[in-house]
Design an enzyme around this catalytic site. Structure first.
Site, mmCIF file in Angstrom:
data_model
loop_
_atom_site.group_PDB
_atom_site.id
_atom_site.type_symbol
_atom_site.label_atom_id
_atom_site.label_comp_id
_atom_site.label_asym_id
_atom_site.label_seq_id
_atom_site.Cartn_x
_atom_site.Cartn_y
_atom_site.Cartn_z
ATOM 1 N N ASP A 158 -38.714 16.301 107.396
ATOM 2 C CA ASP A 158 -38.712 17.762 107.446
ATOM 3 C C ASP A 158 -39.100 18.135 108.871
ATOM 4 O OD1 ASP A 158 -38.331 17.668 104.710
ATOM 5 O OD2 ASP A 158 -39.978 19.023 104.232
ATOM 6 N N HIS A 179 -38.641 9.129 106.347
ATOM 7 C CA HIS A 179 -37.736 8.436 105.445
ATOM 8 C C HIS A 179 -36.579 7.812 106.233
ATOM 9 C CE1 HIS A 179 -39.517 10.154 101.655
ATOM 10 N NE2 HIS A 179 -40.024 10.968 102.571
ATOM 11 N N SER A 196 -45.688 15.414 115.104
ATOM 12 C CA SER A 196 -45.098 14.515 116.076
ATOM 13 C C SER A 196 -43.586 14.648 116.114
ATOM 14 C CB SER A 196 -45.514 13.077 115.780
ATOM 15 O OG SER A 196 -45.336 12.287 116.935
#
Length: 259
Positions: free
Chosen positions: A86, A142, A227
């Site tokens: 995200d 992911h 990050s």
């Protein structure tokens, strides 16, 4: 005012001592008192959290939260490449024949980013994609596409800001910050590298995957502070999805390209 304070917490320290103090506070039970405020300031979606807000015992637990199993849908198309996080898809472009790319008025060298010339030349004239995670985002990482892990290594020993200001004023933070790199061989023999760039210190990137085969959508790690992820694809590997605009918000599993 609150948002500025939180941003200083999670983005703006490259000093190891300051990072240690911040880490100690966010992991402490005392920090739980600001969880509700943090949710409000950053407009977090409580409905998709794995647990009710009151069950997170610290700000750190909230920050690295898991989501409910159905909160993200992974695009199942066989040829799709999906967002691994995200965040904000902040930049995309072609890597030069000299294995460099240009972001925020700075030239980045893949030799510096990946650690040696052989690794870098694999991505000559390929594609780079930069995804930035702010404090508001879900911070689990992911896999964008299935394949076989052929390399994992770490580089760098400091972490400076990788937010908008940090990318403009810092000295090549994407290729000099502490970073963990995972290289994957695709079923077609091509490779991609997922570069996880730390924003605080060496403890801000946490791998969770230990196998050799990754399936699209698998969790491979998480950031304990905001990050950046850099995706590198070999030449003629990826076609960007026509809906991709720069910048744009993305979520885990959203199609961003195809083979």
């Amino acid at each position: 005012m609150k948002k500025a304070i939180y941003q200083s917490f999670v983005e703006l320290s490259g000093n190891r001592f300051n990072s240690y103090l911040l880490k100690a506070f966010t992991e402490s039970k005392m920090s739980k008192v600001i969880n509700k405020s943090f949710v409000k300031v950053y407009n977090l979606n409580e409905a998709e959290m794995e647990k009710p807000l009151h069950q997170y015992g610290s700000l750190q637990e909230l920050f690295v939260r898991n989501l409910k199993s159905d909160a993200r849908v992974i695009d199942k198309s066989l040829d799709s490449i999906v967002s691994p996080v995200d965040g904000i898809l902040a930049d995309v472009g072609q890597i030069t024949e000299n294995c460099t790319f240009h972001v925020k008025n700075q030239d980045y060298s893949l030799v510096e980013m990946l650690g040696n010339k052989n690794r870098a030349e694999k991505y000559k004239e390929g594609t780079y994609i930069i995804l930035y995670l702010s404090p508001s985002h879900y911070h689990r990482i992911h896999t964008p596409v299935s394949g076989t892990v052929v390399g994992k290594w770490a580089l760098g020993n400091k972490s400076y800001p990788v937010n908008e200001l940090g990318l403009k004023l810092g000295k090549r933070p994407l290729s000099r910050n502490y970073r963990l790199i995972t290289e994957v061989r695709l079923n077609n023999g091509k490779h991609y590298s997922l570069v996880k760039v730390g924003a605080m210190n060496v403890n801000s990137i946490h791998p969770t995957f230990t196998g050799d085969t990754v399936n699209k959508g698998d969790e491979i790690g998480y950031f304990s502070f905001g990050s950046t992820v850099v995706l590198l694809f070999e030449k003629d590997t990826i076609d960007l999805d026509p809906k991709v605009k720069i910048p744009m918000d993305v979520q885990v599993g959203m199609k961003i390209g195809s083979f």
